[in-house]
Scaffold this motif. Structure first.
Motif, PDB file in Angstrom:
ATOM      1  N   MET A   1     -15.778  53.680   1.034  1.00  0.00           N
ATOM      2  CA  MET A   1     -14.683  53.207   1.857  1.00  0.00           C
ATOM      3  C   MET A   1     -13.382  53.422   1.087  1.00  0.00           C
ATOM      4  O   MET A   1     -13.309  53.141  -0.092  1.00  0.00           O
ATOM      5  CB  MET A   1     -14.877  51.721   2.156  1.00  0.00           C
ATOM      6  N   THR A   2     -12.381  53.942   1.743  1.00  0.00           N
ATOM      7  CA  THR A   2     -11.085  54.158   1.113  1.00  0.00           C
ATOM      8  C   THR A   2     -10.030  53.375   1.864  1.00  0.00           C
ATOM      9  O   THR A   2     -10.253  52.930   2.989  1.00  0.00           O
ATOM     10  CB  THR A   2     -10.706  55.649   1.110  1.00  0.00           C
ATOM     11  N   ALA A  52     -19.747  47.301  -9.532  1.00  0.00           N
ATOM     12  CA  ALA A  52     -19.501  45.944 -10.026  1.00  0.00           C
ATOM     13  C   ALA A  52     -18.679  45.133  -9.031  1.00  0.00           C
ATOM     14  O   ALA A  52     -18.976  43.959  -8.776  1.00  0.00           O
ATOM     15  CB  ALA A  52     -18.790  46.003 -11.377  1.00  0.00           C
ATOM     16  N   ALA A  53     -17.657  45.736  -8.461  1.00  0.00           N
ATOM     17  CA  ALA A  53     -16.803  45.007  -7.517  1.00  0.00           C
ATOM     18  C   ALA A  53     -17.575  44.650  -6.254  1.00  0.00           C
ATOM     19  O   ALA A  53     -17.566  43.505  -5.804  1.00  0.00           O
ATOM     20  CB  ALA A  53     -15.564  45.837  -7.171  1.00  0.00           C
ATOM     21  N   TRP A  54     -18.249  45.639  -5.690  1.00  0.00           N
ATOM     22  CA  TRP A  54     -18.985  45.377  -4.456  1.00  0.00           C
ATOM     23  C   TRP A  54     -20.152  44.434  -4.698  1.00  0.00           C
ATOM     24  O   TRP A  54     -20.490  43.615  -3.841  1.00  0.00           O
ATOM     25  CB  TRP A  54     -19.436  46.686  -3.815  1.00  0.00           C
ATOM     26  N   THR A  69     -20.278  36.525   9.962  1.00  0.00           N
ATOM     27  CA  THR A  69     -18.915  35.982  10.040  1.00  0.00           C
ATOM     28  C   THR A  69     -17.964  36.710   9.095  1.00  0.00           C
ATOM     29  O   THR A  69     -16.777  36.399   9.057  1.00  0.00           O
ATOM     30  CB  THR A  69     -18.895  34.476   9.705  1.00  0.00           C
ATOM     31  N   MET A  70     -18.497  37.673   8.353  1.00  0.00           N
ATOM     32  CA  MET A  70     -17.685  38.486   7.462  1.00  0.00           C
ATOM     33  C   MET A  70     -18.217  39.912   7.534  1.00  0.00           C
ATOM     34  O   MET A  70     -19.419  40.118   7.651  1.00  0.00           O
ATOM     35  CB  MET A  70     -17.766  37.934   6.036  1.00  0.00           C
ATOM     36  N   THR A  71     -17.298  40.867   7.454  1.00  0.00           N
ATOM     37  CA  THR A  71     -17.672  42.272   7.553  1.00  0.00           C
ATOM     38  C   THR A  71     -17.337  42.999   6.256  1.00  0.00           C
ATOM     39  O   THR A  71     -16.649  42.454   5.387  1.00  0.00           O
ATOM     40  CB  THR A  71     -16.909  42.954   8.701  1.00  0.00           C
ATOM     41  N   GLU A  72     -17.787  44.241   6.181  1.00  0.00           N
ATOM     42  CA  GLU A  72     -17.437  45.062   5.023  1.00  0.00           C
ATOM     43  C   GLU A  72     -15.921  45.264   4.959  1.00  0.00           C
ATOM     44  O   GLU A  72     -15.343  45.321   3.888  1.00  0.00           O
ATOM     45  CB  GLU A  72     -18.154  46.410   5.097  1.00  0.00           C
TER      46      GLU A  72
END
Length: 192
Positions: A1-2, A52-54, A69-72
Motif C-alpha cells: 500500500m502506498t 515491523a510496522a504492520w 470496525t477497522m480497515t487496512e
C-alpha cells in the motif's frame, strides 16, 4: 500500500482516533529497543512495507480488524504518527489542552517557528507532512514532549482531504499565533 490522495471517509471522532493512537503509543513504548529501532526509517513508503510496522499495527488493533470496525486503510492512516513516535516522548500532562501550534511557538519562538508553521501549512502530501513534522519534533529533541493522542489525531485528520484537513491547519495556525512565546525558549510552562 502506498500513499495516495484518495479521500477516505471520516468514521471516527478526534477523541476516538486519539484513544486508538494512545493504545498504539503504549504498545510502541512497550517494545524492546530493537523493536523500536525496526520502526525507524526516513521514508514513509518504505515504512508502509516494513513488516515491523504492520505487525505492530495488526497486533494492537486485532480485535477491531476481526470485528470489521477497522480497515487496512485505517491502519494506513496511523503510519504517519507511528513513524514520528521515535522523535518525541509522550507527555500525558494536560493532553486535552495540547495544541500543536502553541507547542511550535513555545519550542521555536521567532522566525524558526514561523518557518516551520509555514512549511506544515504548505504540506500537500503525507510525505511532506512527515518531513516537516519530523523537522519540528526532531529539532526539539527531548526538550519538549507532546500529547500523542491529540497530535496523532490531528495527523490522522490531516490525511482526509477537504474540510477535516482545513480544520487541522486552522487550529495549528490559530494556536500558534494566540500563544505567547515563553520567557525561556524551548521550555513549555505547565500549570500544576
Amino acid at each position: 500500500m502506498t500513499f495516495s490522495d484518495d479521500t477516505p471517509t471520516v468514521r471516527r471522532s478526534p477523541a476516538e482516533w486519539a484513544a486508538l493512537l494512545l493504545r498504539l503509543r503504549d504498545a510502541y513504548d512497550a517494545l524492546p529497543s530493537g523493536g523500536r529501532a525496526d520502526l525507524k526509517t526516513p521514508n514513509a513508503d518504505v515504512l508502509r512495507t516494513e513488516g515491523a510496522a504492520w505487525s505492530l499495527l495488526t497486533r494492537v488493533y486485532r480485535s477491531e480488524l476481526d470485528a470489521g470496525t477497522m480497515t487496512e486503510r485505517d491502519l494506513g492512516l496511523l503510519i504517519v504518527p507511528l513513524w514520528l513516535f521515535p522523535l518525541a516522548a509522550h507527555d500525558p500532562h494536560d493532553a486535552d489542552a495540547f495544541q500543536f501550534g502553541a507547542w511550535l511557538r513555545n519550542v521555536y519562538p521567532g522566525t524558526r517557528g514561523e518557518n516551520l508553521l509555514r512549511q506544515l501549512l504548505g504540506a500537500r502530501t503525507p510525505k511532506a507532512l512527515l518531513r516537516h513534522t519530523a523537522d519540528a519534533l526532531g529539532g526539539a529533541g527531548r526538550r519538549s514532549a507532546v500529547a500523542w493522542g491529540a497530535l496523532g489525531a490531528h495527523l490522522v485528520f490531516w490525511q482526509f482531504a477537504g474540510r477535516p484537513r482545513t480544520i487541522v491547519l486552522e487550529q495549528w495556525a490559530s494556536a500558534f499565533y494566540r500563544a505567547q512565546p515563553p520567557s525561556t525558549p524551548g521550555v513549555i510552562p505547565h500549570d500544576d
